[in-house]
Design a protein around this motif. Structure first.
Motif, short mmCIF file in Angstrom:
data_model
loop_
_atom_site.label_atom_id
_atom_site.label_comp_id
_atom_site.label_asym_id
_atom_site.label_seq_id
_atom_site.Cartn_x
_atom_site.Cartn_y
_atom_site.Cartn_z
N THR A 1 -2.91 15.49 -17.55
CA THR A 1 -1.50 15.06 -17.50
C THR A 1 -1.14 14.61 -16.09
OG1 THR A 1 -0.88 16.49 -19.33
CG2 THR A 1 0.89 15.79 -17.86
N VAL A 2 -1.54 15.37 -15.09
CA VAL A 2 -1.26 15.01 -13.70
C VAL A 2 -1.88 13.65 -13.37
CG1 VAL A 2 -1.75 15.62 -11.28
CG2 VAL A 2 -0.99 17.38 -12.89
N ARG B 1 0.84 -1.20 0.00
CA ARG B 1 0.00 0.00 0.00
C ARG B 1 0.88 1.26 0.00
NH1 ARG B 1 -5.60 0.90 2.88
NH2 ARG B 1 -5.79 3.12 2.51
N PHE B 2 0.64 2.11 -0.99
CA PHE B 2 1.44 3.32 -1.16
C PHE B 2 0.53 4.53 -1.30
CE2 PHE B 2 4.13 -0.04 -2.62
CZ PHE B 2 5.43 0.37 -2.36
N ILE B 3 1.07 5.67 -0.96
CA ILE B 3 0.42 6.93 -1.30
C ILE B 3 1.30 7.56 -2.38
CG2 ILE B 3 1.56 8.27 0.53
CD1 ILE B 3 -1.10 9.86 0.70
N VAL B 4 0.67 7.93 -3.48
CA VAL B 4 1.38 8.48 -4.63
C VAL B 4 0.85 9.88 -4.89
CG1 VAL B 4 1.92 8.18 -7.09
CG2 VAL B 4 1.61 6.18 -5.62
N SER B 5 1.75 10.81 -5.15
CA SER B 5 1.32 12.17 -5.49
C SER B 5 2.15 12.69 -6.65
CB SER B 5 1.42 13.10 -4.28
OG SER B 5 2.77 13.23 -3.88
N PHE B 6 1.57 13.63 -7.35
CA PHE B 6 2.27 14.31 -8.43
C PHE B 6 1.87 15.77 -8.40
CE2 PHE B 6 3.02 16.10 -12.55
CZ PHE B 6 4.26 15.57 -12.89
N ALA B 7 2.85 16.64 -8.41
CA ALA B 7 2.60 18.08 -8.42
C ALA B 7 3.12 18.64 -9.73
CB ALA B 7 3.30 18.75 -7.24
N GLY B 8 2.25 19.31 -10.44
CA GLY B 8 2.64 19.96 -11.68
C GLY B 8 2.70 21.47 -11.50
N ASN B 9 3.22 22.15 -12.50
CA ASN B 9 3.25 23.61 -12.45
C ASN B 9 1.94 24.15 -13.01
OD1 ASN B 9 3.51 23.37 -15.23
ND2 ASN B 9 5.68 23.87 -15.24
N THR B 10 1.85 25.45 -13.18
CA THR B 10 0.60 26.08 -13.58
C THR B 10 0.17 25.75 -15.00
OG1 THR B 10 1.79 28.09 -14.22
CG2 THR B 10 0.88 28.02 -12.00
N VAL B 11 1.08 25.28 -15.84
CA VAL B 11 0.70 24.94 -17.22
C VAL B 11 0.53 23.43 -17.43
CG1 VAL B 11 1.65 27.03 -18.24
CG2 VAL B 11 3.09 25.00 -18.05
N THR B 12 0.66 22.65 -16.36
CA THR B 12 0.45 21.21 -16.46
C THR B 12 -1.04 20.93 -16.31
OG1 THR B 12 2.61 20.84 -15.43
CG2 THR B 12 1.13 18.95 -15.56
N SER B 13 -1.63 20.30 -17.31
CA SER B 13 -3.07 20.05 -17.29
C SER B 13 -3.43 18.99 -16.24
CB SER B 13 -3.56 19.59 -18.66
OG SER B 13 -3.10 18.28 -18.94
N ARG B 14 -4.66 19.04 -15.80
CA ARG B 14 -5.17 18.05 -14.84
C ARG B 14 -5.07 16.64 -15.43
NH1 ARG B 14 -9.68 18.58 -10.72
NH2 ARG B 14 -10.16 16.44 -10.20
#
Length: 94
Positions: A65-66, A50-63
């Motif tokens: 894509t995230v 069991r893992f928690i995974v996150s991804f943070a994009g910048n202001t031009v990264t579309s939802r």
């Protein structure tokens, strides 16, 4: 006069490249930076399997894509731990 024009054109070209470099979406990579400027994926194992995974994009990264990057990282962790599939327990995206 011709030399001055070449310098002006070079400066415009260089500034255009610098601005374009800032306006690109976050690539798929481990998280770098800190605080508000932290971009990329991170994961933490909560318990076996069991893992928690996150991804943070910048202001031009579309939802979209995230979300694709989150799914891709989950698939990588699944295979790396010898499993055939994964189940998302929560799909909280902001």
């Amino acid at each position: 006069m011709q030399f001055g024009r070449k310098i002006a054109l070079a400066l415009v070209g260089a500034s255009t490249l610098m601005v374009a470099g800032c306006a690109t979406e976050t690539t798929y990579r481990p998280a770098t930076g800190s605080g508000f400027y932290r971009t990329g994926y991170s994961d933490q194992q909560l318990e076996p399997g069991r893992f928690i995974v996150s991804f943070a994009g910048n202001t031009v990264t579309s939802r979209d894509t995230v979300e694709r990057y989150l799914l891709f990282r989950a698939a990588e962790l699944t295979l790396a731990n010898g499993y055939d599939y994964f189940v998302m327990a929560d799909r909280d995206t902001q």
